[in-house]
Design a protein around this motif. Structure first.
Motif, mmCIF file in Angstrom:
data_model
loop_
_atom_site.group_PDB
_atom_site.id
_atom_site.type_symbol
_atom_site.label_atom_id
_atom_site.label_comp_id
_atom_site.label_asym_id
_atom_site.label_seq_id
_atom_site.Cartn_x
_atom_site.Cartn_y
_atom_site.Cartn_z
ATOM 1 N N GLU A 253 36.770 -17.630 77.066
ATOM 2 C CA GLU A 253 38.198 -17.154 77.641
ATOM 3 C C GLU A 253 39.219 -17.474 76.497
ATOM 4 N N THR A 300 35.921 -2.518 88.042
ATOM 5 C CA THR A 300 36.657 -2.455 89.216
ATOM 6 C C THR A 300 35.984 -3.514 90.289
ATOM 7 N N LEU A 302 34.761 -6.252 89.240
ATOM 8 C CA LEU A 302 35.408 -7.566 88.608
ATOM 9 C C LEU A 302 36.726 -8.060 89.359
ATOM 10 N N SER A 303 37.594 -6.733 89.269
ATOM 11 C CA SER A 303 38.951 -7.182 89.762
ATOM 12 C C SER A 303 39.014 -7.565 91.044
ATOM 13 N N LYS A 304 38.082 -6.812 91.979
ATOM 14 C CA LYS A 304 37.933 -7.156 93.471
ATOM 15 C C LYS A 304 37.796 -8.610 93.723
ATOM 16 N N SER A 305 37.016 -9.166 92.757
ATOM 17 C CA SER A 305 36.513 -10.616 92.768
ATOM 18 C C SER A 305 37.397 -11.513 92.507
ATOM 19 N N LYS A 306 38.665 -11.165 92.182
ATOM 20 C CA LYS A 306 39.813 -12.205 91.728
ATOM 21 C C LYS A 306 40.240 -12.902 93.250
#
Length: 306
Positions: A253, A300, A302-306
């Motif tokens: 990170e 995509t 990954l972005s939904k898992s936020k």
């Protein structure tokens, strides 16, 4: 003994400002520098004259004396003292020196065409002189020279050979010297007169800018490219330093433009053996391009898992 016009050598007039003198000197020094004109005797001679002219005209006190006394500005005040002593004793002051006329040394031919050095030899101990028989000793003129270096050059103490006034001088360059720094080499200037001490040599170091590192004293700054995946997940990256490549760990990170410090990987501290500055590395995170359909799907998801 020909009169040397320092203003003419630098291509300026007597009303030139300090800035004009500095600008003219730098332009001509670059043009006639020995590194750019190897084995060119005339260019080397011209380079020496340019340095000599700059050494006098860039110093306000020396310039004032030169404007008043001409080429022999170093001895003008000594003559005036002698002349005043002669006048006090009923002697006659010679024309062309001192006095209120301000003619300087340009009229040295009033002494029968002989140079100023010949005149002083007669006045202070030469044949026919009126002193006790001892010749006055005069210190030689100081010389100025420039030496171009790279950042790598100043990362360690080393020796270089410098050509000055037709002579090769081997000098030790201390690690960590700064751009524009001047050091003095005693006794390597012009020869003294009548057994007087030689002048000194002043060397100005010109350290070129480096494409990979920015310098701030002994500390260095650089930028390292980091791919997005290593920045997010952590890993290793190879960094360039002046002493070679090193591998460092990247924390997970890691953020863009974050900076890490590598202790002791900068430049040596000038004249402090065993002490060095640090290398500060700023990460430049590279965004991925030309993604495959599969990679896009993963991002995509990954972005939904936020």
């Amino acid at each position: 003994m020909a009169f040397i016009d320092y203003y003419k050598i630098l291509g300026i007039d007597k009303s030139a400002s300090e800035k004009d003198i500095k600008s003219a000197y730098r332009k001509l020094a670059r043009q006639y520098h020995p590194d750019l004109n190897p084995n060119d005797t005339e260019s080397n001679k011209k380079f020496q004259q340019i340095n000599e002219a700059n050494e006098v005209l860039s110093d306000p006190e020396k310039r004032k004396k030169y404007d008043k006394y001409g080429e022999n500005w170093q001895h003008g005040e000594e003559y005036e003292k002698y002349s005043q002593q002669q006048q006090a004793q009923g002697g006659q002051q010679y024309r062309g020196f001192g006095g209120g006329g301000g003619q300087g040394f340009e009229n040295y031919e009033d002494f029968g065409g002989s140079g100023f050095s010949d005149f002083f030899e007669q006045m202070f101990g030469g044949a026919g002189g009126r002193s006790s028989g001892r010749q006055a000793k005069y210190r030689g003129q100081d010389y100025n020279a420039e030496l171009k270096l790279t950042l790598k050059d100043v990362s360690e103490t080393h020796k270089q050979t410098l050509a000055v006034n037709g002579k090769n001088i081997r000098i030790t360059i201390p690690a960590g010297v700064e751009n524009g720094q001047i050091i003095k080499i005693a006794g390597h200037g012009g020869p003294g007169v009548n057994g007087g001490p030689a002048g000194d040599l002043y060397i100005t170091f010109l350290v070129a800018a480096d494409p990979n590192f920015k310098r701030d004293g002994a500390n260095l700054y650089t930028t390292a490219k980091l791919d997005l995946y290593t920045a997010v997940l952590g890993g290793e990256v190879t960094i360039d330093t002046l002493s070679g490549k090193v591998k460092i760990k990247v924390k997970p990170e890691t953020q863009n433009n974050s900076t890490i410090r590598l202790k002791g990987k900068g430049l040596p501290v000038y004249k402090h053996e065993g002490h060095s500055g640090d290398l500060l590395v700023t990460y430049d995170i590279q965004m991925p391009v030309n993604l495959t359909e599969k990679q896009k799907e993963l991002f995509t998801e990954l972005s939904k898992s936020k």
